[in-house]
Design a protein around this motif. Sequence first.
Motif, short mmCIF file in Angstrom:
data_model
loop_
_atom_site.label_atom_id
_atom_site.label_comp_id
_atom_site.label_asym_id
_atom_site.label_seq_id
_atom_site.Cartn_x
_atom_site.Cartn_y
_atom_site.Cartn_z
N GLU A 1 0.83 -1.20 0.00
CA GLU A 1 0.00 0.00 0.00
C GLU A 1 0.87 1.26 0.00
OE1 GLU A 1 -3.33 0.43 -0.35
OE2 GLU A 1 -3.30 -1.72 -0.77
N ASP A 2 1.94 1.23 0.75
CA ASP A 2 2.87 2.35 0.80
C ASP A 2 3.49 2.59 -0.58
OD1 ASP A 2 3.66 4.36 2.50
OD2 ASP A 2 5.28 3.22 3.45
N LEU A 3 3.84 1.51 -1.27
CA LEU A 3 4.38 1.64 -2.63
C LEU A 3 3.35 2.25 -3.57
CD1 LEU A 3 6.32 -1.72 -2.89
CD2 LEU A 3 7.31 0.56 -3.27
N HIS A 4 2.10 1.85 -3.39
CA HIS A 4 1.02 2.43 -4.20
C HIS A 4 0.95 3.94 -3.97
CE1 HIS A 4 -2.74 2.67 -6.35
NE2 HIS A 4 -3.26 3.32 -5.33
N PHE A 5 1.09 4.36 -2.72
CA PHE A 5 1.09 5.79 -2.40
C PHE A 5 2.28 6.49 -3.07
CE2 PHE A 5 2.94 9.13 0.26
CZ PHE A 5 1.93 10.08 0.17
N LEU A 6 3.45 5.88 -3.00
CA LEU A 6 4.64 6.49 -3.61
C LEU A 6 4.47 6.64 -5.12
CD1 LEU A 6 7.47 4.68 -1.60
CD2 LEU A 6 6.65 7.03 -1.30
N TYR A 7 3.91 5.61 -5.76
CA TYR A 7 3.62 5.71 -7.20
C TYR A 7 2.68 6.87 -7.48
CZ TYR A 7 5.62 1.43 -9.19
OH TYR A 7 6.47 0.47 -9.67
N HIS A 8 1.64 6.98 -6.66
CA HIS A 8 0.66 8.05 -6.83
C HIS A 8 1.33 9.42 -6.66
CE1 HIS A 8 -3.14 10.15 -6.77
NE2 HIS A 8 -2.79 10.72 -5.63
N LEU A 9 2.19 9.54 -5.69
CA LEU A 9 2.90 10.79 -5.42
C LEU A 9 3.76 11.19 -6.61
CD1 LEU A 9 3.36 12.86 -3.11
CD2 LEU A 9 5.32 11.47 -2.42
N VAL A 10 4.54 10.25 -7.12
CA VAL A 10 5.40 10.53 -8.27
C VAL A 10 4.55 10.84 -9.49
CG1 VAL A 10 7.08 9.52 -9.87
CG2 VAL A 10 7.37 9.19 -7.41
N ASP A 11 3.48 10.11 -9.68
CA ASP A 11 2.60 10.32 -10.82
C ASP A 11 1.97 11.71 -10.79
OD1 ASP A 11 1.60 9.21 -13.19
OD2 ASP A 11 -0.33 8.78 -12.23
#
Length: 147
Positions: A37-47
């Motif tokens: 879930e944290d990785l999903h958040f990081l992807y969203h942040l970068v995106d």
Amino acid sequence: MENFSLRPKGDFTWTAKYRELYILTEHWLSDLKFYKEDLHFLYHLVDKYFISLINKENLEEMRNLSSGLSETSINCDRLLEKTSKHLTHLAELIDDPFKYDSHKFRSEHEELENEISFFVKKFRKIKKETFTDMEPVIQKEVKKLTP
């Protein structure tokens, strides 16, 4: 090997009852789901800030960051699957203690723990890199919003 805080010190892997290993493995699975879930958040942040991040000066840095996030996500998925299978084997061992070779199984348990420990170290590194790269962009956004 880095000991997980949930695992008692010493030769726990080799002396613990299967039920204790099961509980520990459930914690690992829960932690891995959190990391996913944290990785999903990081992807969203970068995106979200991708356009602001892309320029000639930091294009290579963004490629490395994106590659690192992708690799970490793949490793997380692999460990989630491996840990789920391990949990299933533990449940089978609780029902039938002679189903698998105990020494082999405990060696695999220790190996899985080492893999998760290595993953956590890499995850923390990529998370820190992501936040370090994102900080100036987010600060610019905040400055635009504050009068």
